[in-house]
Write a protein that holds these residues in place. Structure first.
Motif, PDB file in Angstrom:
ATOM      1  N   ALA A   1       0.821  -1.208   0.000  1.00 54.66           N
ATOM      2  CA  ALA A   1       0.000   0.000   0.000  1.00 54.66           C
ATOM      3  C   ALA A   1       0.858   1.262   0.000  1.00 54.66           C
ATOM      4  CB  ALA A   1      -0.941  -0.005   1.202  1.00 54.66           C
ATOM      5  N   SER A   2       1.992   1.203   0.701  1.00 55.65           N
ATOM      6  CA  SER A   2       2.889   2.347   0.740  1.00 55.65           C
ATOM      7  C   SER A   2       3.588   2.546  -0.600  1.00 55.65           C
ATOM      8  CB  SER A   2       3.919   2.168   1.848  1.00 55.65           C
ATOM      9  OG  SER A   2       4.863   3.214   1.838  1.00 55.65           O
ATOM     10  N   LEU A   3       4.121   1.471  -1.174  1.00 55.82           N
ATOM     11  CA  LEU A   3       4.877   1.578  -2.415  1.00 55.82           C
ATOM     12  C   LEU A   3       4.007   2.036  -3.588  1.00 55.82           C
ATOM     13  CD1 LEU A   3       7.017  -1.680  -2.106  1.00 55.82           C
ATOM     14  CD2 LEU A   3       7.878   0.668  -1.970  1.00 55.82           C
ATOM     15  N   THR A   4       2.744   1.662  -3.595  1.00 57.54           N
ATOM     16  CA  THR A   4       1.846   2.043  -4.690  1.00 57.54           C
ATOM     17  C   THR A   4       1.208   3.419  -4.476  1.00 57.54           C
ATOM     18  OG1 THR A   4       0.014   0.868  -3.627  1.00 57.54           O
ATOM     19  CG2 THR A   4       1.278  -0.334  -5.297  1.00 57.54           C
ATOM     20  N   GLY A   5       1.379   4.019  -3.305  1.00 55.85           N
ATOM     21  CA  GLY A   5       0.795   5.333  -3.046  1.00 55.85           C
ATOM     22  C   GLY A   5      -0.633   5.294  -2.570  1.00 55.85           C
ATOM     23  N   LEU A   6      -1.156   4.088  -2.277  1.00 51.87           N
ATOM     24  CA  LEU A   6      -2.537   4.009  -1.810  1.00 51.87           C
ATOM     25  C   LEU A   6      -2.715   4.629  -0.438  1.00 51.87           C
ATOM     26  CD1 LEU A   6      -3.558   0.388  -2.921  1.00 51.87           C
ATOM     27  CD2 LEU A   6      -4.039   2.560  -4.058  1.00 51.87           C
ATOM     28  N   LEU A   7      -1.692   4.558   0.400  1.00 52.70           N
ATOM     29  CA  LEU A   7      -1.812   5.085   1.760  1.00 52.70           C
ATOM     30  C   LEU A   7      -2.040   6.594   1.768  1.00 52.70           C
ATOM     31  CD1 LEU A   7       0.897   3.185   3.848  1.00 52.70           C
ATOM     32  CD2 LEU A   7      -1.574   2.878   3.888  1.00 52.70           C
ATOM     33  N   ILE A   8      -1.385   7.299   0.830  1.00 52.02           N
ATOM     34  CA  ILE A   8      -1.482   8.764   0.826  1.00 52.02           C
ATOM     35  C   ILE A   8      -2.333   9.273  -0.347  1.00 52.02           C
ATOM     36  CG2 ILE A   8       0.722   9.056   1.992  1.00 52.02           C
ATOM     37  CD1 ILE A   8       1.962   9.684  -0.741  1.00 52.02           C
ATOM     38  N   GLU A   9      -2.946   8.361  -1.099  1.00 51.64           N
ATOM     39  CA  GLU A   9      -3.739   8.723  -2.282  1.00 51.64           C
ATOM     40  C   GLU A   9      -2.941   9.664  -3.187  1.00 51.64           C
ATOM     41  OE1 GLU A   9      -7.579  10.120  -1.054  1.00 51.64           O
ATOM     42  OE2 GLU A   9      -8.225   8.109  -0.457  1.00 51.64           O
ATOM     43  N   ASP A  10      -1.770   9.189  -3.545  1.00 50.96           N
ATOM     44  CA  ASP A  10      -0.817   9.967  -4.331  1.00 50.96           C
ATOM     45  C   ASP A  10      -1.360  10.275  -5.725  1.00 50.96           C
ATOM     46  OD1 ASP A  10       1.588  11.123  -5.133  1.00 50.96           O
ATOM     47  OD2 ASP A  10       2.394   9.203  -5.814  1.00 50.96           O
ATOM     48  N   ALA A  11      -1.263  11.541  -6.149  1.00 48.24           N
ATOM     49  CA  ALA A  11      -1.802  11.970  -7.446  1.00 48.24           C
ATOM     50  C   ALA A  11      -0.935  11.472  -8.595  1.00 48.24           C
ATOM     51  CB  ALA A  11      -1.907  13.494  -7.496  1.00 48.24           C
ATOM     52  N   SER A  12      -1.496  11.555  -9.810  1.00 50.10           N
ATOM     53  CA  SER A  12      -0.793  11.119 -11.017  1.00 50.10           C
ATOM     54  C   SER A  12      -0.080  12.299 -11.673  1.00 50.10           C
ATOM     55  CB  SER A  12      -1.788  10.511 -12.008  1.00 50.10           C
ATOM     56  OG  SER A  12      -1.168  10.270 -13.265  1.00 50.10           O
ATOM     57  N   GLN A  13       1.069  12.015 -12.301  1.00 47.17           N
ATOM     58  CA  GLN A  13       1.768  13.008 -13.104  1.00 47.17           C
ATOM     59  C   GLN A  13       1.825  12.587 -14.568  1.00 47.17           C
ATOM     60  OE1 GLN A  13       6.016  13.305 -12.662  1.00 47.17           O
ATOM     61  NE2 GLN A  13       6.216  11.244 -11.799  1.00 47.17           N
ATOM     62  N   ALA A  14       1.113  11.539 -14.947  1.00 45.04           N
ATOM     63  CA  ALA A  14       1.153  11.042 -16.324  1.00 45.04           C
ATOM     64  C   ALA A  14       0.555  12.074 -17.280  1.00 45.04           C
ATOM     65  CB  ALA A  14       0.387   9.731 -16.442  1.00 45.04           C
TER      66      ALA A  14
ATOM     67  N   ARG B   1      -4.736   3.472 -10.612  1.00 44.31           N
ATOM     68  CA  ARG B   1      -3.625   2.989  -9.789  1.00 44.31           C
ATOM     69  C   ARG B   1      -3.688   1.468  -9.620  1.00 44.31           C
ATOM     70  NH1 ARG B   1      -0.707   6.276  -6.641  1.00 44.31           N
ATOM     71  NH2 ARG B   1      -1.122   7.610  -8.425  1.00 44.31           N
ATOM     72  N   ALA B   2      -4.901   0.929  -9.567  1.00 45.45           N
ATOM     73  CA  ALA B   2      -5.042  -0.514  -9.368  1.00 45.45           C
ATOM     74  C   ALA B   2      -4.421  -1.306 -10.502  1.00 45.45           C
ATOM     75  CB  ALA B   2      -6.520  -0.876  -9.216  1.00 45.45           C
ATOM     76  N   ILE B   3      -4.482  -0.753 -11.720  1.00 39.68           N
ATOM     77  CA  ILE B   3      -3.986  -1.493 -12.889  1.00 39.68           C
ATOM     78  C   ILE B   3      -2.769  -0.817 -13.517  1.00 39.68           C
ATOM     79  CG2 ILE B   3      -6.148  -2.634 -13.455  1.00 39.68           C
ATOM     80  CD1 ILE B   3      -6.776  -0.409 -15.394  1.00 39.68           C
ATOM     81  N   GLY B   4      -2.125   0.072 -12.763  1.00 41.15           N
ATOM     82  CA  GLY B   4      -0.875   0.662 -13.226  1.00 41.15           C
ATOM     83  C   GLY B   4      -0.992   1.473 -14.492  1.00 41.15           C
ATOM     84  N   ARG B   5      -2.030   2.296 -14.621  1.00 39.72           N
ATOM     85  CA  ARG B   5      -2.222   3.098 -15.824  1.00 39.72           C
ATOM     86  C   ARG B   5      -1.875   4.564 -15.614  1.00 39.72           C
ATOM     87  NH1 ARG B   5      -3.093  -1.583 -17.200  1.00 39.72           N
ATOM     88  NH2 ARG B   5      -4.579  -2.252 -18.787  1.00 39.72           N
ATOM     89  N   ASP B   6      -1.085   4.882 -14.573  1.00 45.00           N
ATOM     90  CA  ASP B   6      -0.663   6.266 -14.369  1.00 45.00           C
ATOM     91  C   ASP B   6       0.782   6.288 -13.871  1.00 45.00           C
ATOM     92  OD1 ASP B   6      -0.879   5.392 -11.768  1.00 45.00           O
ATOM     93  OD2 ASP B   6      -2.165   7.023 -11.075  1.00 45.00           O
ATOM     94  N   TRP B   7       1.334   7.491 -13.765  1.00 44.78           N
ATOM     95  CA  TRP B   7       2.676   7.682 -13.219  1.00 44.78           C
ATOM     96  C   TRP B   7       2.532   8.470 -11.916  1.00 44.78           C
ATOM     97  CZ3 TRP B   7       5.475   9.793 -18.220  1.00 44.78           C
ATOM     98  CH2 TRP B   7       5.599   8.757 -19.144  1.00 44.78           C
ATOM     99  N   PRO B   8       2.675   7.836 -10.772  1.00 44.54           N
ATOM    100  CA  PRO B   8       2.474   8.539  -9.498  1.00 44.54           C
ATOM    101  C   PRO B   8       3.487   9.664  -9.300  1.00 44.54           C
ATOM    102  CG  PRO B   8       2.492   6.147  -9.207  1.00 44.54           C
ATOM    103  CD  PRO B   8       2.972   6.412 -10.592  1.00 44.54           C
ATOM    104  N   GLU B   9       3.056  10.691  -8.586  1.00 48.93           N
ATOM    105  CA  GLU B   9       3.950  11.802  -8.290  1.00 48.93           C
ATOM    106  C   GLU B   9       4.982  11.417  -7.232  1.00 48.93           C
ATOM    107  OE1 GLU B   9       1.624  15.223  -7.240  1.00 48.93           O
ATOM    108  OE2 GLU B   9       1.374  15.842  -9.333  1.00 48.93           O
TER     109      GLU B   9
END
Length: 368
Positions: free
Chosen positions: A135-148, A160-168
């Protein structure tokens, strides 16, 4: 003048008078035709103006209709994309959960048969730790925004669940389903005693490698190494002359993909997972992988996006994957990568079935 002379002169002028009368009648007829022709042209001009106005109205109506159709098509397209994205998300969640259920059933079966290897550490505590690490590595804990470039700058759990963005800020971009796949296969390799280490070719911020190291740590696999292979300066420019499938590839233009070795090393350190068992292989794959100090691999994870990167990694490493080991292809959804996989498998007669992960990645097991 006598009456006879007047009559004589009149007789002589009579043809002239007749000719003049004929000419006058001809002029009158020509004038009448001219007037009729003028009226005809006026009528034609009037009709032409009416037709022009009608055509202008029809053209305006056609433009309006075209705009309406385009708007409807855009809405349909957006709905189509949204629907398929949601379906992909549902598929990813089903596959991710299904994979864990499948593995849990297989693990229970092995335990009931009395031939399940005993992993080190507290099993329940290890699972909770790995859940939190994921959860931490994927950014789910902090609801990390996308930069894609193709997404809004906000957190979208579906993407985020299917890896279709680039997390900030998150340390991995591969998404929950692919992280669960990595965990399932790495844990399975440990349980079944498949010899060898873990390598990822193309690591970005290092999230997948950190996760693999966390799995080894959680289950007490202190003798397993994690190889972190990357240029640490982004992707190479396409070499279309030698790899036509990469022609026009633009990955090298994205600065977001160029993460330094120091940054990745710092990410390992932040999670308390940097030690001598983490080995960095810095440089282009064609230069580093053939001479990498790797004896055997239990898990080979390919994340090079391009044809060249994928083929270079397979040529250098596939023969080092132990029987029963696993090959994960993160970017199978990209045509150059998929072509590289099919070409390599065809050239080497690899027939092991490829299993889907989330609509983008696939994996297969090297036959025992």
């Amino acid at each position: 003048m006598t009456q006879s002379s007047f009559a004589s002169r009149l007789v002589r002028r009579l043809p002239i008078l007749r000719e003049e009368a004929r000419k006058r009648d001809a002029l009158r007829e020509a004038a009448r035709h001219a007037i009729e022709e003028r009226d005809t042209w006026r009528e034609a001009a009037r009709k032409s103006a009416e037709e022009r106005d009608v055509l202008a109205e029809r053209l305006a109506a056609a433009v309006t209709l075209e705009n309406q159709v385009n708007h409807m098509l855009q809405r349909i397209g957006a709905y189509h994309d949204s629907t398929y994205l949601k379906l992909d998300n549902v598929s990813a969640q089903i596959l991710g959960v299904g994979a864990r259920q499948e593995e849990a059933v297989a693990r229970l079966g092995r335990r009931l048969q009395g031939n399940s290897p005993n992993l080190g550490g507290d099993g329940r505590a290890a699972e909770l730790y790995l859940d939190l690490l994921e959860a931490s590595l994927t950014g789910l804990l902090i609801e990390d925004a996308s930069q894609a470039p193709w997404t809004e700058r906000k957190f979208d759990p579906s993407l985020r669940a299917i890896g279709r963005d680039w997390p900030e800020q998150a340390i991995t971009m591969i998404g929950t389903a692919r992280m669960r796949n990595l965990r399932m296969l790495t844990t399975r390799a440990l349980e079944e005693g498949v010899p060898g280490d873990f390598i990822e070719t193309g690591v970005w911020r290092g999230g997948a490698c950190i996760y693999a190291k966390g799995i080894f740590q959680a289950y007490g696999a202190k003798d397993r190494k994690v190889f972190v292979a990357d240029s640490f300066r982004g992707l190479p420019e396409p070499d279309a002359a030698h790899n036509p499938a990469d022609a026009g590839d633009t990955h090298h233009t994205y600065g977001q993909l160029a993460i330094s070795r120091e940054a990745v090393s710092a990410n390992f350190r932040r999670y308390g997972l940097l030690d001598e068992q983490v080995v960095f292989l810095e440089g282009w794959f064609k230069d580093t992988l053939p001479v990498a100090p790797i004896d055997r691999l239990a898990v080979l994870r390919l994340d090079g996006d391009m044809y060249e990167s994928t083929v270079d990694a397979l040529n250098a490493l596939y023969h080092k994957v132990s029987p029963g080991g696993f090959v994960i292809v993160d970017d199978y959804v990209l045509e150059p990568c998929a072509k590289a996989i099919h070409d390599f498998r065809g050239q080497h007669g690899i027939e092991a079935p490829m299993e889907p992960v989330d609509g983008a990645a696939v994996w297969w097991r090297v036959p025992l």
